[in-house]
Write a protein that holds these residues in place. Structure first.
Motif, mmCIF file in Angstrom:
data_model
loop_
_atom_site.group_PDB
_atom_site.id
_atom_site.type_symbol
_atom_site.label_atom_id
_atom_site.label_comp_id
_atom_site.label_asym_id
_atom_site.label_seq_id
_atom_site.Cartn_x
_atom_site.Cartn_y
_atom_site.Cartn_z
ATOM 1 N N GLU A 19 0.855 -1.194 0.000
ATOM 2 C CA GLU A 19 0.000 0.000 0.000
ATOM 3 C C GLU A 19 0.895 1.250 0.000
ATOM 4 O OE1 GLU A 19 -3.240 -0.024 -0.377
ATOM 5 O OE2 GLU A 19 -3.507 -2.188 -0.198
ATOM 6 N N PHE A 20 1.223 1.767 1.193
ATOM 7 C CA PHE A 20 2.003 3.005 1.303
ATOM 8 C C PHE A 20 3.417 2.782 1.834
ATOM 9 C CE2 PHE A 20 -2.484 4.076 2.081
ATOM 10 C CZ PHE A 20 -2.704 4.911 1.015
ATOM 11 N N GLY A 21 3.634 1.707 2.553
ATOM 12 C CA GLY A 21 4.903 1.459 3.230
ATOM 13 C C GLY A 21 6.052 1.151 2.297
ATOM 14 N N GLU A 22 7.257 1.499 2.758
ATOM 15 C CA GLU A 22 8.504 1.206 2.055
ATOM 16 C C GLU A 22 9.500 0.697 3.091
ATOM 17 O OE1 GLU A 22 9.995 4.850 0.446
ATOM 18 O OE2 GLU A 22 8.173 5.280 -0.669
ATOM 19 N N THR A 23 10.294 -0.274 2.714
ATOM 20 C CA THR A 23 11.302 -0.802 3.630
ATOM 21 C C THR A 23 12.576 0.033 3.530
ATOM 22 O OG1 THR A 23 10.389 -3.022 3.389
ATOM 23 C CG2 THR A 23 12.614 -2.852 4.277
ATOM 24 N N HIS A 24 13.056 0.484 4.687
ATOM 25 C CA HIS A 24 14.295 1.265 4.781
ATOM 26 C C HIS A 24 15.107 0.731 5.942
ATOM 27 C CE1 HIS A 24 13.414 4.562 1.924
ATOM 28 N NE2 HIS A 24 12.156 4.246 2.210
ATOM 29 N N LEU A 25 16.401 0.953 5.886
ATOM 30 C CA LEU A 25 17.307 0.556 6.953
ATOM 31 C C LEU A 25 17.468 1.732 7.905
ATOM 32 C CD1 LEU A 25 19.010 -1.886 7.791
ATOM 33 C CD2 LEU A 25 20.935 -0.833 6.597
ATOM 34 N N ILE A 26 16.957 1.584 9.100
ATOM 35 C CA ILE A 26 17.012 2.640 10.111
ATOM 36 C C ILE A 26 17.689 2.068 11.345
ATOM 37 C CG2 ILE A 26 15.675 4.200 11.581
ATOM 38 C CD1 ILE A 26 13.590 4.273 9.327
ATOM 39 N N VAL A 34 6.602 5.142 6.062
ATOM 40 C CA VAL A 34 5.927 5.872 4.992
ATOM 41 C C VAL A 34 6.558 7.257 4.917
ATOM 42 C CG1 VAL A 34 3.742 6.812 4.151
ATOM 43 C CG2 VAL A 34 3.781 4.588 5.337
ATOM 44 N N ILE A 35 7.227 7.547 3.808
ATOM 45 C CA ILE A 35 7.826 8.863 3.590
ATOM 46 C C ILE A 35 6.761 9.774 2.995
ATOM 47 C CG2 ILE A 35 9.559 10.143 2.265
ATOM 48 C CD1 ILE A 35 11.365 7.683 2.508
ATOM 49 N N TYR A 62 6.673 8.489 8.629
ATOM 50 C CA TYR A 62 5.873 7.886 9.687
ATOM 51 C C TYR A 62 6.428 6.489 9.930
ATOM 52 C CZ TYR A 62 2.840 11.520 7.851
ATOM 53 O OH TYR A 62 2.360 12.715 7.390
ATOM 54 N N ALA A 63 6.540 6.118 11.194
ATOM 55 C CA ALA A 63 7.038 4.792 11.559
ATOM 56 C C ALA A 63 6.200 4.264 12.717
ATOM 57 C CB ALA A 63 8.497 4.871 11.977
ATOM 58 N N SER A 76 18.963 14.170 18.387
ATOM 59 C CA SER A 76 19.766 12.947 18.421
ATOM 60 C C SER A 76 20.119 12.556 16.992
ATOM 61 C CB SER A 76 19.011 11.818 19.123
ATOM 62 O OG SER A 76 17.880 11.421 18.364
ATOM 63 N N TRP A 77 21.073 11.649 16.850
ATOM 64 C CA TRP A 77 21.473 11.144 15.545
ATOM 65 C C TRP A 77 20.619 9.952 15.184
ATOM 66 C CZ3 TRP A 77 24.447 14.265 12.941
ATOM 67 C CH2 TRP A 77 25.346 15.092 13.617
ATOM 68 N N LEU A 78 20.328 9.827 13.895
ATOM 69 C CA LEU A 78 19.598 8.673 13.380
ATOM 70 C C LEU A 78 20.203 8.323 12.022
ATOM 71 C CD1 LEU A 78 15.907 7.902 13.660
ATOM 72 C CD2 LEU A 78 16.936 7.760 11.405
ATOM 73 N N ILE A 79 20.522 7.062 11.831
ATOM 74 C CA ILE A 79 21.082 6.617 10.556
ATOM 75 C C ILE A 79 19.963 5.968 9.755
ATOM 76 C CG2 ILE A 79 22.747 5.111 9.421
ATOM 77 C CD1 ILE A 79 24.499 5.421 11.947
ATOM 78 N N MET A 80 19.743 6.505 8.564
ATOM 79 C CA MET A 80 18.714 5.992 7.655
ATOM 80 C C MET A 80 19.367 5.676 6.324
ATOM 81 S SD MET A 80 15.194 7.819 6.501
ATOM 82 C CE MET A 80 14.204 7.174 5.181
ATOM 83 N N ASP A 81 19.253 4.435 5.917
ATOM 84 C CA ASP A 81 19.817 3.976 4.637
ATOM 85 C C ASP A 81 21.290 4.360 4.495
ATOM 86 O OD1 ASP A 81 17.357 2.860 3.975
ATOM 87 O OD2 ASP A 81 16.672 4.693 3.000
#
Length: 106
Positions: A19-26, A34-35, A62-63, A76-81
Motif C-alpha cells: 500500500e504506502f509502506g517502504e522498507t528502509h534501513l534505520i 511511509v515517507i 511515519y514509523a 539525536s542522531w539517526l542513521i537511515m539507509d
C-alpha cells in the motif's frame, strides 16, 4: 471493536509495503515506514518559526512506535539507509511516530 482495535487495523494497511509502506534501513534495522514529502513541504510552507526544526528538515516519515525501542529524541542522531541525520521533529500518536530529519551538516 473498540477505537484502538480500529487504529491497529488502519496502521496495518497504512504501513503495508503493498500500500504506502517502504522498507528502509534505520539504525541497522529494516523497518517499514511511509515517507511523506508532500506533508514536509506543507509544514515548511506553514511554519512561522524558522527554529522549530521543520524548516531545515529533508525527510519526513511515519514509523510504527513498536519498531523503536524508545522515542527518538530531538537533536539525536539517526542513521537511515546508511546516511546520518539529526532528528528535527518527533510527534507521536497511539500507533506511530512522525519524524522529520535534517542533514548531518545542518
Amino acid at each position: 471493536m473498540n477505537f484502538k482495535d480500529q487504529l491497529a487495523i488502519d496502521a496495518a494497511v497504512f504501513f503495508n509495503p503493498n500500500e504506502f509502506g517502504e522498507t528502509h534501513l534505520i539504525e541497522n534495522r529494516q523497518m517499514v515506514i511511509v515517507i511523506d514529502n508532500h506533508e514536509l513541504l506543507h509544514r515548511k510552507a506553514n511554519t512561522a518559526n524558522p527554529d522549530d526544526g521543520i524548516h531545515d528538515a529533508e525527510i519526513l516519515f511515519y514509523a510504527k512506535r513498536e519498531d523503536f525501542p524508545q522515542r527518538p529524541a530531538v537533536d539525536s542522531w539517526l542513521i537511515m539507509d546508511g546516511k546520518q541525520y539529526r532528528v528535527a521533529v518527533v510527534q507521536e500518536d497511539d500507533v506511530s511516530y512522525t519524524i522529520a530529519l535534517r542533514a548531518n551538516g545542518s
